[in-house]
Design a protein around this motif. Sequence first.
Motif, PDB file in Angstrom:
ATOM      1  N   ASP A  99     -72.222 -22.165  38.955  1.00 55.25           N
ATOM      2  CA  ASP A  99     -71.722 -21.016  38.191  1.00 55.25           C
ATOM      3  C   ASP A  99     -71.505 -21.391  36.727  1.00 55.25           C
ATOM      4  OD1 ASP A  99     -69.706 -22.756  38.853  1.00 55.25           O
ATOM      5  OD2 ASP A  99     -68.210 -21.204  39.256  1.00 55.25           O
ATOM      6  N   GLU A 138     -72.054 -16.434  41.812  1.00 55.36           N
ATOM      7  CA  GLU A 138     -71.965 -17.818  42.269  1.00 55.36           C
ATOM      8  C   GLU A 138     -70.519 -18.291  42.280  1.00 55.36           C
ATOM      9  OE1 GLU A 138     -73.935 -21.066  43.911  1.00 55.36           O
ATOM     10  OE2 GLU A 138     -74.636 -19.055  43.392  1.00 55.36           O
ATOM     11  N   LYS A 139     -69.738 -17.843  41.319  1.00 57.96           N
ATOM     12  CA  LYS A 139     -68.316 -18.209  41.266  1.00 57.96           C
ATOM     13  C   LYS A 139     -67.587 -17.679  42.499  1.00 57.96           C
ATOM     14  CE  LYS A 139     -64.280 -17.798  38.198  1.00 57.96           C
ATOM     15  NZ  LYS A 139     -63.410 -16.892  38.961  1.00 57.96           N
ATOM     16  N   GLU A 163     -75.204 -13.543  37.368  1.00 58.75           N
ATOM     17  CA  GLU A 163     -75.459 -14.520  38.420  1.00 58.75           C
ATOM     18  C   GLU A 163     -74.315 -15.525  38.520  1.00 58.75           C
ATOM     19  OE1 GLU A 163     -79.581 -16.115  38.399  1.00 58.75           O
ATOM     20  OE2 GLU A 163     -79.879 -14.716  36.730  1.00 58.75           O
ATOM     21  N   ALA A 164     -73.738 -15.871  37.365  1.00 59.90           N
ATOM     22  CA  ALA A 164     -72.618 -16.822  37.370  1.00 59.90           C
ATOM     23  C   ALA A 164     -71.412 -16.240  38.093  1.00 59.90           C
ATOM     24  CB  ALA A 164     -72.249 -17.197  35.940  1.00 59.90           C
ATOM     25  N   ASN A 165     -71.140 -14.945  37.906  1.00 59.30           N
ATOM     26  CA  ASN A 165     -70.007 -14.312  38.595  1.00 59.30           C
ATOM     27  C   ASN A 165     -70.212 -14.325  40.109  1.00 59.30           C
ATOM     28  OD1 ASN A 165     -67.946 -13.420  36.755  1.00 59.30           O
ATOM     29  ND2 ASN A 165     -69.433 -12.006  35.876  1.00 59.30           N
TER      30      ASN A 165
END
Length: 787
Positions: free
Chosen positions: A680, A695-696, A691-693
């Motif tokens: 993330d 994955e987080k 995408e980072a959110n």
Amino acid sequence: MSEPKPPTPTPAGDTYKGWVFKWTNYIKGYQRRWFVLSNGLLSYYRTQAEMGHTCRGTINLATASIAVDDACNFVISNGGTQTYHLKASCEVERQRWITALELAKAKAARMQAESDDSGDDFSLSCPPAPHGQNAAAAASQNSEVQSTLRTLASKVEDLSTCNDLISKHGSALQRSLSELDSLRLTGEAGDKIRQVTERATLFRITSNAMINACRDFLALSQAHSKRWQKALQAERDQRIRLEETLEQLAKQHNNLERAFRGNSQSNTTLDSKGSAGPGKGEASDDDDDNEFFDAMEEAPEFITVPADPQFHKRSSSNVSGFNSEMGSDDQSLNEEPLSANQDSPSLDLVPVKKRRSRIPDKPNYSLNLWSIMKNCIGKELSKIPMPVNFNEPISMLQRLSEDLEYHELLDKGAKSGSALEQLCYVAAFSISSYSTTVHRTGKPFNPLLGETYELDRGRESGYRSLCEQVSHHPPAAAHHVISSRGWTLRQEITVASKFRGKYISIMPLGTIHAIFEKGDNHYTWKKVTTTVHNIIVGKLWIDQSGEIDVVNHTTGDRCHLKFAPYSYFSRDVARKVTGLVTDKDGKAHYVLSGTWDEKMEFSRVMQSSRGSSSSGGAAGENGAEARQKTVYQTLKAREIWHKNPLPERAETMYFFTELALTLNEAEEGVAPTDSRQRPDQRLMEAGRWDEANAEKQRLEEKQRSVRREREREAASLRTSSQSEEGTAVEEDIFTDPALKSVPHDNHKALWFDRCDDPITGEPVHIYNGGYWEAKDTGTWEGCGDIF
């Protein structure tokens, strides 16, 4: 007297509650839970105390099916998504619950068919989520009142019907008894008949009294319901007005700041540094306790004046009041430049790795911080779910490693021949770590439990740094740095934070240790409070405030530093820091002054005296004494530390320093738990925030699953331990000496051991060795799969 029976189950609308065993899983089997039946909803909790805040599950009986398994078991299902397998303590109790559930289901289905109001299924046991809109909350509350009134009216109708039946059958019973009595039966039979007649009469009177009381209660409820609704509407309107007023005041406050800043810059009679907001032309939001005073700055604890020129020529041994350790004509702090590899000549043949100087620009995502934070006032900041939009693409472990931005101060301290000079360098180092925060309003990623971060700068700067997240509740990170230039730094930091509505306070907890080989000097200090202002509206800005005591536990020397909070009305420079270095006897040797965001200077104290009383008329002897300040005569101030300039276009790269830009750079050979491996964080750095959110969220849920598994293992361990001992053990697993090093979340750090600090006595994690050896061999078998 016989023992009173439990209350008979009642139809929906009345609350029926009690303990029932619920099937959880094949490991734990049936577990005792507290069930509440209210308004057609069946809810359950782990304990009665949870009713006010945590509902574990709810089934709407209007669409549920109820089935009986055997004498004590029964099943409630709403069509496949939710199924409760329940077991009562006995068959009688099971039947009471079945009766209550069936009546509740019938009435809930009838009320759902009769009413178009979606709020009829409001549950008193499980209140709506606190982040709902005001209109939705108000509609739900109105629906609750209407539903309650309808239920009460229905109950009174049922009671009235029962009353008519009781009166009808009671009259018939009395006629039959009168006929029996007319037969003039004598003896025991006549006595029994008269006794039954009396009881029937009392029963009818009592039933009529109960019906009349219920009617009175309904009348009162209907009379007061309009008053309740008006009061509820008035409170809701007032809350909306207050929120609107608060936002308007915040905007006006921001406009006044800009106007004040403009006037200050155009007024040549004011100090250009002390009158332009929180330094360098930024707007400020003053602390609540300091907003309405005329003179905001606190009086300084001491005053410094230039020493007489004679002190520059005489020897300190010949002048009374001189410091015995100091030279006569120099500040004597070593300013000799340090060679990059002076302590490791064999490394000169190996080229130093070229580090990156840029990262992808920060995307222009707009997101209202207040829309997320307004429902979190008073909460711990680490417990507020935050999207990556408010983060910066490094973790808290990497932020801790940024304390080494000015490691040269410790290098110079290690070379110093005087413990007091060394203390000056350590004090300057403790201040320098805040210079990287002046523009950094982004929140670092919360490290996952077991996450690590290494900063290997052995070739460039002679030190190796390792951080590990050793605890998740409370969040704590252990940090250990070893330098080939004669010093070691270690710390364990736990961050406590609170959102106060207008600002966020961040209070680092824990002690920092610096140990020097030369002189075996051991220093400790703590961090000050960081405050992020203008949360509601305006430009975010950061301030540091508080006091630091840097203590040399070997010699008893001390440096007291004071970080002055920013104030509109102060004539002094913004972000000011002052300090005084004293020996174990309290005698002053050095004065430090400057700002935590620009530079620090030091001056050697040559002589001290008590200053005269400040002006203000006859205040009495004690009052005058209280206003006297110590005056220190000092040599000319010299710079001991200054801030490095930011890279070009730093504003597009989260205002990272040159060191911060390299912290998340991909590197071979690091541990699989290293922060550089976080997906993330890497996605956010690349600008792929959506995408980072996602994955987080995945990583956080994975961490929660692992934590639950550890809790189950700990519970199993306690159960087996109790079985072996043959007695119930009330203490937790930390009482077991073999498990004493396990922190509160049952996790044992890999590279740090938990123990009591020999200097402070605090429970801390100290580096146990082995990490750099594992890196050299490439063996990471002990590292967990956290990403």
